[in-house]
Enzyme design. Structure first.
Site, PDB file in Angstrom:
ATOM      1  N   HIS A  68       0.819  -1.222   0.000  1.00 18.10           N
ATOM      2  CA  HIS A  68       0.000   0.000   0.000  1.00 18.10           C
ATOM      3  C   HIS A  68       0.853   1.273   0.000  1.00 18.10           C
ATOM      4  O   HIS A  68       0.320   2.365  -0.200  1.00 18.10           O
ATOM      5  CB  HIS A  68      -0.934   0.021   1.215  1.00 18.10           C
ATOM      6  CG  HIS A  68      -0.229   0.355   2.493  1.00 18.10           C
ATOM      7  ND1 HIS A  68       0.619  -0.538   3.125  1.00 18.10           N
ATOM      8  CD2 HIS A  68      -0.215   1.485   3.219  1.00 18.10           C
ATOM      9  CE1 HIS A  68       1.116   0.050   4.208  1.00 18.10           C
ATOM     10  NE2 HIS A  68       0.627   1.280   4.289  1.00 18.10           N
ATOM     11  N   HIS A  83       1.706   6.849  -0.629  1.00 15.19           N
ATOM     12  CA  HIS A  83       0.877   6.058   0.282  1.00 15.19           C
ATOM     13  C   HIS A  83      -0.511   5.928  -0.325  1.00 15.19           C
ATOM     14  O   HIS A  83      -1.295   6.876  -0.307  1.00 15.19           O
ATOM     15  CB  HIS A  83       0.816   6.747   1.654  1.00 15.19           C
ATOM     16  CG  HIS A  83       0.262   5.886   2.728  1.00 15.19           C
ATOM     17  ND1 HIS A  83      -1.077   5.582   2.826  1.00 15.19           N
ATOM     18  CD2 HIS A  83       0.870   5.257   3.763  1.00 15.19           C
ATOM     19  CE1 HIS A  83      -1.267   4.807   3.883  1.00 15.19           C
ATOM     20  NE2 HIS A  83      -0.105   4.593   4.461  1.00 15.19           N
TER      21      HIS A  83
END
Length: 164
Positions: A68, A83
């Site tokens: 992620h 992110h």
């Protein structure tokens, strides 16, 4: 545009959008870690496509096991964290597919991670993707293009070393 034609100073970095979508001011990100700039200065992008690409030529210095988030560094020493979404670590990598690994050299626009936007919408708190210069205290940042951006091609930021 002119920098590409006439060459640019090696010490400055032009950051291109790592995801396609709409730029969001970092202070509007619904997570204090990002909105209060605890990890560094930057911006966020509300993605419209499920693909993150390299925002500059550099090296993958960190790829989280959950895929992620990815950390990159270029030859000028600029460190960027992309992110994907908020609270996405809890998805344990489900819906994320990495195309690179830690230590890989990457070129601007090269695919880093693909992700399932609808799965993130269902399972995480937000799809908004912070783009953080984690060592921003060492640089002067100039933000460009606060609207819609295209991954790998729209210039979003100029980063220069601070004068000593």
């Amino acid at each position: 545009m002119f920098k590409k034609l006439f060459g640019k100073n090696d010490k400055e970095t032009i950051l291109t959008a790592p995801v396609t979508g709409k730029v969001v001011d970092l202070t509007e990100v619904p997570d204090p870690t990002f909105s209060q700039k605890m990890m560094g200065e930057g911006l966020a992008i509300e993605p419209s496509e499920g693909k993150a690409v390299a925002p500059f030529d550099g090296e993958v210095v960190q790829l989280f096991p959950t895929k992620h988030a990815i950390g990159l560094k270029n030859k000028a020493g600029v460190e960027v964290l992309v992110h994907i979404g908020l609270e996405t670590v809890g998805m344990n990598g489900e819906g994320f597919e990495a195309s690179v690994k830690q230590g890989d050299k990457v070129k601007t626009g090269q695919t880093l991670v693909t992700f399932d936007l609808s799965k993130i919408e269902e399972q995480a708190s937000s799809t908004v993707t912070p783009v953080i210069i984690t060592n921003s205290n060492e640089f002067t940042l100039e933000f460009y293009n606060q609207g819609d951006v295209q991954a790998g091609s729209t210039e979003i930021m100029e980063i220069k070393p601070k004068a000593n």
